[in-house]
Enzyme design. Structure first.
Site, PDB file in Angstrom:
ATOM      1  CE1 TYR A 179      35.074  50.751  29.664  1.00 30.95           C
ATOM      2  CE2 TYR A 179      36.572  51.581  31.329  1.00 30.95           C
ATOM      3  CZ  TYR A 179      36.003  50.518  30.666  1.00 30.95           C
ATOM      4  OH  TYR A 179      36.346  49.235  30.993  1.00 30.95           O
TER       5      TYR A 179
ATOM      6  N   PRO B 157      41.965  49.459  37.713  1.00 34.42           N
ATOM      7  CG  PRO B 157      40.039  49.895  38.935  1.00 34.42           C
ATOM      8  CD  PRO B 157      41.518  50.079  38.966  1.00 34.42           C
TER       9      PRO B 157
ATOM     10  CE  LYS C 117      43.570  44.504  28.742  1.00 37.17           C
ATOM     11  NZ  LYS C 117      42.234  44.077  28.352  1.00 37.17           N
TER      12      LYS C 117
HETATM   13  P1  FAD Z   1      42.667  37.150  44.347  1.00 36.32           P
HETATM   14  O1  FAD Z   1      41.389  37.152  43.626  1.00 36.32           O
HETATM   15  O2  FAD Z   1      42.977  38.267  45.283  1.00 36.32           O
HETATM   16  O3  FAD Z   1      42.758  35.772  45.123  1.00 36.32           O
HETATM   17  C1  FAD Z   1      43.722  35.502  46.118  1.00 36.32           C
HETATM   18  C2  FAD Z   1      43.153  34.504  47.106  1.00 36.32           C
HETATM   19  O4  FAD Z   1      44.147  34.168  48.066  1.00 36.32           O
HETATM   20  C3  FAD Z   1      41.984  35.080  47.898  1.00 36.32           C
HETATM   21  O5  FAD Z   1      40.885  34.200  47.832  1.00 36.32           O
HETATM   22  C4  FAD Z   1      42.520  35.229  49.312  1.00 36.32           C
HETATM   23  O6  FAD Z   1      41.509  35.048  50.291  1.00 36.32           O
HETATM   24  C5  FAD Z   1      43.562  34.126  49.346  1.00 36.32           C
HETATM   25  N1  FAD Z   1      44.619  34.341  50.338  1.00 36.32           N
HETATM   26  C6  FAD Z   1      45.246  35.495  50.647  1.00 36.32           C
HETATM   27  N2  FAD Z   1      46.162  35.298  51.601  1.00 36.32           N
HETATM   28  C7  FAD Z   1      46.127  33.978  51.909  1.00 36.32           C
HETATM   29  C8  FAD Z   1      46.841  33.162  52.832  1.00 36.32           C
HETATM   30  N3  FAD Z   1      47.778  33.691  53.622  1.00 36.32           N
HETATM   31  N4  FAD Z   1      46.570  31.846  52.886  1.00 36.32           N
HETATM   32  C9  FAD Z   1      45.616  31.319  52.070  1.00 36.32           C
HETATM   33  N5  FAD Z   1      44.899  32.035  51.185  1.00 36.32           N
HETATM   34  C10 FAD Z   1      45.143  33.353  51.106  1.00 36.32           C
HETATM   35  N6  FAD Z   1      39.888  44.075  38.339  1.00 36.32           N
HETATM   36  C11 FAD Z   1      39.223  44.533  37.299  1.00 36.32           C
HETATM   37  O7  FAD Z   1      39.633  44.256  36.167  1.00 36.32           O
HETATM   38  N7  FAD Z   1      38.079  45.278  37.469  1.00 36.32           N
HETATM   39  C12 FAD Z   1      37.596  45.583  38.711  1.00 36.32           C
HETATM   40  O8  FAD Z   1      36.577  46.250  38.844  1.00 36.32           O
HETATM   41  C13 FAD Z   1      38.302  45.135  39.824  1.00 36.32           C
HETATM   42  N8  FAD Z   1      37.866  45.430  41.064  1.00 36.32           N
HETATM   43  C14 FAD Z   1      38.599  44.996  42.126  1.00 36.32           C
HETATM   44  C15 FAD Z   1      38.178  45.329  43.418  1.00 36.32           C
HETATM   45  C16 FAD Z   1      38.923  44.936  44.517  1.00 36.32           C
HETATM   46  C17 FAD Z   1      38.467  45.314  45.901  1.00 36.32           C
HETATM   47  C18 FAD Z   1      40.124  44.190  44.320  1.00 36.32           C
HETATM   48  C19 FAD Z   1      40.951  43.754  45.502  1.00 36.32           C
HETATM   49  C20 FAD Z   1      40.500  43.837  43.032  1.00 36.32           C
HETATM   50  C21 FAD Z   1      39.764  44.243  41.921  1.00 36.32           C
HETATM   51  N9  FAD Z   1      40.142  43.916  40.622  1.00 36.32           N
HETATM   52  C22 FAD Z   1      39.455  44.353  39.587  1.00 36.32           C
HETATM   53  C23 FAD Z   1      41.286  43.086  40.333  1.00 36.32           C
HETATM   54  C24 FAD Z   1      40.911  41.619  40.105  1.00 36.32           C
HETATM   55  O9  FAD Z   1      39.791  41.301  40.851  1.00 36.32           O
HETATM   56  C25 FAD Z   1      42.142  40.799  40.494  1.00 36.32           C
HETATM   57  O10 FAD Z   1      43.150  41.105  39.548  1.00 36.32           O
HETATM   58  C26 FAD Z   1      41.898  39.297  40.558  1.00 36.32           C
HETATM   59  O11 FAD Z   1      41.099  38.996  41.668  1.00 36.32           O
HETATM   60  C27 FAD Z   1      43.235  38.554  40.658  1.00 36.32           C
HETATM   61  O12 FAD Z   1      43.029  37.210  40.960  1.00 36.32           O
HETATM   62  P2  FAD Z   1      44.014  36.414  41.894  1.00 36.32           P
HETATM   63  O13 FAD Z   1      43.514  35.030  41.916  1.00 36.32           O
HETATM   64  O14 FAD Z   1      45.412  36.675  41.471  1.00 36.32           O
HETATM   65  O15 FAD Z   1      43.901  37.086  43.332  1.00 36.32           O
HETATM   66  C1  DHB Z   2      34.090  46.430  35.260  1.00 38.82           C
HETATM   67  C2  DHB Z   2      35.211  46.759  35.964  1.00 38.82           C
HETATM   68  C3  DHB Z   2      36.241  47.409  35.333  1.00 38.82           C
HETATM   69  O1  DHB Z   2      37.353  47.729  36.004  1.00 38.82           O
HETATM   70  C4  DHB Z   2      36.161  47.752  33.991  1.00 38.82           C
HETATM   71  O2  DHB Z   2      37.178  48.417  33.416  1.00 38.82           O
HETATM   72  C5  DHB Z   2      35.034  47.402  33.293  1.00 38.82           C
HETATM   73  C6  DHB Z   2      33.993  46.747  33.923  1.00 38.82           C
HETATM   74  C7  DHB Z   2      32.992  45.744  35.939  1.00 38.82           C
HETATM   75  O3  DHB Z   2      33.101  45.509  37.159  1.00 38.82           O
HETATM   76  O4  DHB Z   2      31.972  45.432  35.307  1.00 38.82           O
END
Ligand code: FAD
Ligand code: DHB
Length: 390
Positions: free
Chosen positions: A200, A292, A296
């Site tokens: 980081y 991010p 978490k």
């Molecule tokens: P999601 O993974 O968003 O899953 C929700 C699901 O619901 C999806 O598959 C979607 O297609 C589906 N859905 C949505 N609407 C509908 C509907 N109307 N009907 C049916 N299905 C539907 N966290 C980190 O810690 N580090 C990262 O680097 C990081 N990068 C990220 C990058 C992006 C672009 C995003 C959006 C998030 C990122 N996050 C990151 C956050 C982390 O990925 C999320 O916290 C995690 O995906 C949460 O999981 P979830 O199952 O709650 O939601």
């Molecule tokens: C990654 C993403 C993050 O947001 C982080 O804090 C550490 C690692 C990753 O995508 O590997």
């Protein structure tokens, strides 16, 4: 169709919930807007907290993670190129698992389908109904044909842009929101990471994060504007900036490789309270978003559904509703601690265009303190590896 728990969304929250419920003998159906191949290829988070990695392993979906994932015992924090290590293992006795979110999603889908679990992919027009009573319904279309799932409970695991949270009547939820004046430009690259642990890196050019998916695939991020135009970032410019943000000698440390993916993510902190209304329970990004920097997001999604699965197991076993009633409070206590940590890491490591020279000096002092004080680095470490889950 009838099931006990109707789940909207096949991200980490929905899939893990369905998996945990099946282990408790509770039937569920997942409806997902996207295709299986789309959700399995969606590159997102990469760090799994210690307890969450254990949970995946203990519940039978961690075999590939244990083979292919990387256990890290610390991270490095760069101060204008001077790298200082935070030794998680020494400070907390624990480490973290570096394993892509889409790999977790793949493993969970495979396990659910192998166990006869039902996931409806590529559905549209999802809506949720009657969750103020004891016979809620999920309606949707599959291949243009209207369908309905009658269930006892609905789990809104449909992410930040889903339909479950907006289906709750106005005035019921309170929203807490913070938008940051920066975003991350991220690439996935076919090249080794600059170090065997995550870096980081705070620099006067902005923040950079050097993560990985394996010893030959890097996941690299640059602080950018929240609405950064990706067209202005050809690969050459991305590599140049990534090298510069490693500090002096960065050009020798960072090997270039084929860019497999590139995207910009805006950053926000968001929480709704409560996370439940009647028989609709929100989990994961549907209820809260963290920036991010603290890694978490996916971990909170897994914690929510662990608590929800326990509450449902108690309800179906004994008819008791105490855990269901306490779901929101239980989740929010963890969510707000992760919000605090993510906000703190984000504020400490990014250059905020609104900051004054005083703020910059204070920020530098904080980085210096956290990387030299046993007490301060221990606080970072215990939050990063994951607060105890009870
Ligand atoms: P999601 O993974 O968003 O899953 C929700 C699901 O619901 C999806 O598959 C979607 O297609 C589906 N859905 C949505 N609407 C509908 C509907 N109307 N009907 C049916 N299905 C539907 N966290 C980190 O810690 N580090 C990262 O680097 C990081 N990068 C990220 C990058 C992006 C672009 C995003 C959006 C998030 C990122 N996050 C990151 C956050 C982390 O990925 C999320 O916290 C995690 O995906 C949460 O999981 P979830 O199952 O709650 O939601
Ligand atoms: C990654 C993403 C993050 O947001 C982080 O804090 C550490 C690692 C990753 O995508 O590997």
């Amino acid at each position: 169709m009838r099931t006990q728990v109707g789940i909207v969304g096949a991200g980490p929250a929905g899939l893990m919930l369905s998996h945990l419920l099946a282990r408790a003998g509770i039937d569920s159906v997942i409806v997902e807007a996207r295709s299986r191949s789309y959700v399995e290829a969606r590159i997102r988070a990469g760090v799994i907290e210690n307890w969450a990695a254990d949970l995946l392993a203990e519940t039978g979906v961690g075999a590939r993670m244990q083979r292919e994932g990387l256990v890290h015992e610390g991270i490095e924090i760069g101060l204008n190129g001077e790298r200082r290590r935070i030794d998680f293992k020494r400070l907390t006795g624990r480490g973290i698992m570096v394993y892509g979110q889409h790999e977790v999603v793949k493993d969970l889908i495979e396990a659910r389908l192998a166990a006869g679990g039902k996931i409806e992919f590529e559905i549209s027009d999802t809506s949720v109904h009657d969750f103020d009573g004891d016979a809620p319904k999920i309606r949707y279309k599959k291949n243009g044909e209207a369908r309905e799932i009658a269930c006892d409970f609905i789990a809104g695991c449909d992410g930040f842009h889903g339909i479950c949270r907006p289906s709750i009547p106005n005035g019921v939820l309170t929203e807490y929101d913070r938008i940051y004046p920066f975003g991350w430009l991220g690439i996935l690259s076919q090249s080794p990471p600059p170090s065997h642990e995550l870096i980081y890196s705070y620099t006067e050019r902005g923040f950079g994060l050097y993560s990985m998916r394996s010893s030959s695939v890097s996941r690299l991020y640059l602080q950018c504007a929240p609405d950064e135009d990706i067209e202005k970032w050809p690969d050459d410019r991305v590599w140049k900036e990534l090298k510069a943000r490693l500090g002096p000698g960065g050009d020798k440390l960072l090997q270039e490789g084929k860019v497999l993916e590139k995207g910009v993510t805006a950053m926000r902190s968001f929480v709704v309270e409560p996370m439940q209304v009647g028989r609709l329970y929100l989990a994961g990004d549907a209820a809260h978003i963290v920036p991010p920097t603290g890694a978490k997001g996916m971990n909170l999604a897994i914690a929510d559904v662990l608590f929800f699965s326990r509450a449902l197991a108690e309800f179906y076993r004994s008819g008791k509703t105490a855990l269901l009633e306490g779901y929101s409070k239980k989740c929010l206590s963890r969510v707000w601690k992760a919000q605090r940590f993510s906000w703190w890491m984000t504020s400490m490591l990014h250059l905020n265009p609104a900051d004054s020279p005083f703020d910059r000096r204070r920020q530098w002092a904080e980085l210096d303190y956290v990387t030299t004080s046993e007490a301060a680095s221990k606080s970072l470490a215990e939050n990063y590896v994951g607060l105890p889950i009870a």
